[in-house]
Design an enzyme around this catalytic site. Structure first.
Site, PDB file in Angstrom:
ATOM      1  N   TYR A  82      13.024  18.381  -1.921  1.00 34.68           N
ATOM      2  CA  TYR A  82      11.853  17.952  -2.697  1.00 34.68           C
ATOM      3  C   TYR A  82      11.146  19.108  -3.419  1.00 34.68           C
ATOM      4  CZ  TYR A  82      12.303  13.772   0.334  1.00 34.68           C
ATOM      5  OH  TYR A  82      12.755  12.684   1.022  1.00 34.68           O
ATOM      6  N   HIS A 136      19.410  15.604   6.262  1.00 31.21           N
ATOM      7  CA  HIS A 136      19.014  14.660   5.203  1.00 31.21           C
ATOM      8  C   HIS A 136      20.105  13.611   4.943  1.00 31.21           C
ATOM      9  CE1 HIS A 136      16.166  14.579   1.503  1.00 31.21           C
ATOM     10  NE2 HIS A 136      16.609  13.379   1.760  1.00 31.21           N
TER      11      HIS A 136
HETATM   12  N1  LIG Z   1      15.678  10.332   3.759  1.00 29.12           N
HETATM   13  C1  LIG Z   1      15.917  10.042   2.508  1.00 29.12           C
HETATM   14  O1  LIG Z   1      17.046  10.130   2.017  1.00 29.12           O
HETATM   15  C2  LIG Z   1      14.779   9.593   1.620  1.00 29.12           C
HETATM   16  C3  LIG Z   1      15.078   8.989   0.388  1.00 29.12           C
HETATM   17  C4  LIG Z   1      14.017   8.588  -0.411  1.00 29.12           C
HETATM   18  C5  LIG Z   1      12.712   8.760   0.031  1.00 29.12           C
HETATM   19  N2  LIG Z   1      12.445   9.365   1.233  1.00 29.12           N
HETATM   20  C6  LIG Z   1      11.053   9.551   1.719  1.00 29.12           C
HETATM   21  O2  LIG Z   1      10.406   8.297   1.712  1.00 29.12           O
HETATM   22  C7  LIG Z   1       9.230   8.352   0.946  1.00 29.12           C
HETATM   23  C8  LIG Z   1       8.969   7.025   0.273  1.00 29.12           C
HETATM   24  O3  LIG Z   1      10.010   6.662  -0.584  1.00 29.12           O
HETATM   25  P1  LIG Z   1       9.824   6.538  -2.161  1.00 29.12           P
HETATM   26  O4  LIG Z   1       8.660   7.350  -2.593  1.00 29.12           O
HETATM   27  O5  LIG Z   1      11.139   6.772  -2.739  1.00 29.12           O
HETATM   28  O6  LIG Z   1       9.514   4.999  -2.342  1.00 29.12           O
HETATM   29  P2  LIG Z   1       8.241   4.071  -2.063  1.00 29.12           P
HETATM   30  O7  LIG Z   1       7.275   4.709  -1.123  1.00 29.12           O
HETATM   31  O8  LIG Z   1       8.812   2.750  -1.733  1.00 29.12           O
HETATM   32  O9  LIG Z   1       7.603   3.948  -3.510  1.00 29.12           O
HETATM   33  C9  LIG Z   1       6.819   4.909  -4.111  1.00 29.12           C
HETATM   34  C10 LIG Z   1       6.304   4.310  -5.411  1.00 29.12           C
HETATM   35  O10 LIG Z   1       5.483   3.178  -5.112  1.00 29.12           O
HETATM   36  C11 LIG Z   1       4.235   3.281  -5.777  1.00 29.12           C
HETATM   37  N3  LIG Z   1       3.220   2.809  -4.833  1.00 29.12           N
HETATM   38  C12 LIG Z   1       2.878   3.353  -3.643  1.00 29.12           C
HETATM   39  N4  LIG Z   1       1.932   2.624  -3.042  1.00 29.12           N
HETATM   40  C13 LIG Z   1       1.655   1.586  -3.869  1.00 29.12           C
HETATM   41  C14 LIG Z   1       0.762   0.500  -3.791  1.00 29.12           C
HETATM   42  N5  LIG Z   1      -0.031   0.317  -2.752  1.00 29.12           N
HETATM   43  N6  LIG Z   1       0.734  -0.370  -4.838  1.00 29.12           N
HETATM   44  C15 LIG Z   1       1.538  -0.207  -5.924  1.00 29.12           C
HETATM   45  N7  LIG Z   1       2.421   0.810  -6.029  1.00 29.12           N
HETATM   46  C16 LIG Z   1       2.480   1.706  -5.014  1.00 29.12           C
HETATM   47  C17 LIG Z   1       4.057   4.732  -6.096  1.00 29.12           C
HETATM   48  O11 LIG Z   1       3.372   4.881  -7.307  1.00 29.12           O
HETATM   49  P3  LIG Z   1       1.904   5.566  -7.336  1.00 29.12           P
HETATM   50  O12 LIG Z   1       2.146   7.027  -7.169  1.00 29.12           O
HETATM   51  O13 LIG Z   1       1.420   5.182  -8.695  1.00 29.12           O
HETATM   52  O14 LIG Z   1       1.111   4.964  -6.226  1.00 29.12           O
HETATM   53  C18 LIG Z   1       5.479   5.257  -6.235  1.00 29.12           C
HETATM   54  O15 LIG Z   1       5.912   5.132  -7.545  1.00 29.12           O
HETATM   55  C19 LIG Z   1       9.472   9.513  -0.030  1.00 29.12           C
HETATM   56  O16 LIG Z   1       8.266   9.988  -0.549  1.00 29.12           O
HETATM   57  C20 LIG Z   1      10.213  10.483   0.847  1.00 29.12           C
HETATM   58  O17 LIG Z   1       9.289  11.203   1.640  1.00 29.12           O
HETATM   59  C21 LIG Z   1      13.476   9.772   2.029  1.00 29.12           C
END
Ligand SMILES: NC(=O)c1ccc[n+]([C@@H]2O[C@H](COP(=O)([O-])OP(=O)(O)OC[C@H]3O[C@@H](n4cnc5c(N)ncnc54)[C@H](OP(=O)(O)O)[C@@H]3O)[C@@H](O)[C@H]2O)c1
Length: 298
Positions: A62, A118
């Site tokens: 990240y 990861h």
């Molecule tokens: N282990 C892995 O391989 C892996 C892979 C992917 C992700 N991750 C981890 O998981 C975390 C979450 O995954 P992600 O960020 O990909 O997906 P997510 O949390 O499902 O989605 C994030 C998106 O949702 C929006 N959002 C968040 N809260 C909201 C709400 N209450 N209402 C409307 N929109 C909302 C955000 O926009 P805004 O900023 O506008 O709120 C952002 O664009 C990552 O940050 C990372 O730490 C791990």
């Protein structure tokens, strides 16, 4: 016959909204930091900490360690549970040790609460990687060990090495979940973190979840996160919007009924997981279909 090690360090108290890790209570929702970097990331993490998040997820991939360090400056380190993940190409023991040292230095901390692989790398001996992780745990540079993006076959093979696996971090949201993996983790006392819990925000448009939420005065995103915690898992929603950050933590004052849970389960179990392909440009493809024998060399 396989011998399984298990960790009993994490206890998810759904009614209390608390994730107890070695007897310390943290809010059950973690804060995801991908793809936030720079000032946007430090502001978001600062807001999240102020609002009450205590579990923070990051990874070498990240490139935001400095921003997180900036955001947590002046805070009591022990109040936070920081998770980081080592990338696919850094899992030979020497690379892993270097990755952790750099991670700690950039995060300006002496230890990580959890260090995860990861993505599995089928070319690197899991026995050696886990032995290196265990050594780092004994040195108190990491508190807990975890794996991310694994199948049950990976887990079986990893657990055979007799090193305690505390966490698994996998994709989980109302359009996809791996019920078999969740059951396996429960049987072996491995706690589960859910990545992409809001399907990148697409959940906001979901008719079924919006309808369910109306009854409780909650949004579709809050319903999705509640579904995850009622499965005993820790969602890691990411956001740079203060209102969303606040909204995502506010899910302790309602509960989905058994029927509502089943309805979401049913749909989620027919969905597809996200797959890493050659053209995604990560330098590897995911290996989630590998058999027990193929998934990791000893
Ligand atoms: N282990 C892995 O391989 C892996 C892979 C992917 C992700 N991750 C981890 O998981 C975390 C979450 O995954 P992600 O960020 O990909 O997906 P997510 O949390 O499902 O989605 C994030 C998106 O949702 C929006 N959002 C968040 N809260 C909201 C709400 N209450 N209402 C409307 N929109 C909302 C955000 O926009 P805004 O900023 O506008 O709120 C952002 O664009 C990552 O940050 C990372 O730490 C791990």
């Amino acid at each position: 016959m396989h011998m399984f090690a298990s960790s009993h360090l994490v206890e998810v108290d759904i009614e209390g909204g608390v994730c107890k890790i070695e007897e310390i209570g943290y809010p059950i929702i973690g804060f995801g930091t991908y793809p936030l970097t720079g000032k946007v990331c430090s502001t978001a993490v600062e807001q999240a900490a102020k609002i009450g998040y205590r579990i923070i997820d990051t990874a070498t991939f990240y490139e935001n360690f400095d921003s997180i360090a900036q955001a947590l400056k002046g805070q009591d380190r022990h109040h936070f549970y920081i998770i980081s993940k080592v990338w696919h190409d850094k899992q030979f023991p020497e690379d892993l040790r270097k990755d952790l040292d750099r991670t700690l230095e950039q995060l300006q901390t002496d230890y990580l609460d959890a260090y995860l692989l990861h993505w599995p790398n089928s070319k690197v001996s899991i026995k050696k990687t886990l032995a290196a992780m265990e050594e780092l745990r004994q040195q108190k540079k990491i508190r807990h060990i975890g794996l991310s993006n694994v199948s049950v076959n990976h887990l079986k093979k990893a657990l055979e090495k007799g090193i305690p696996i505390t966490w698994v971090q996998v994709e989980m949201h109302p359009y996809f979940y791996d019920r078999e993996l969740l059951n396996f983790c429960r049987e072996h006392s491995i706690a589960v973190q859910a990545w992409r819990p809001l399907d990148l925000g697409r959940i906001t448009e979901d008719t079924m979840l919006n309808e369910m939420g109306k009854k409780y005065g909650k949004t579709a995103c809050q319903v999705a996160l509640r579904w995850i915690i009622q499965h005993g898992c820790i969602p890691l929603p990411g956001s740079k919007n203060e209102n969303h950050i606040r909204e995502n933590l506010d899910i302790m004052n309602f509960a989905l009924s058994k029927e509502e849970m089943q309805k979401i389960d049913q749909r989620a179990s027919t969905g597809n997981r996200c797959r890493l392909k050659e053209e995604d440009g990560f330098g590897f493809t995911d290996e989630l279909d590998l058999s027990y024998d193929e998934c990791w060399p000893n």
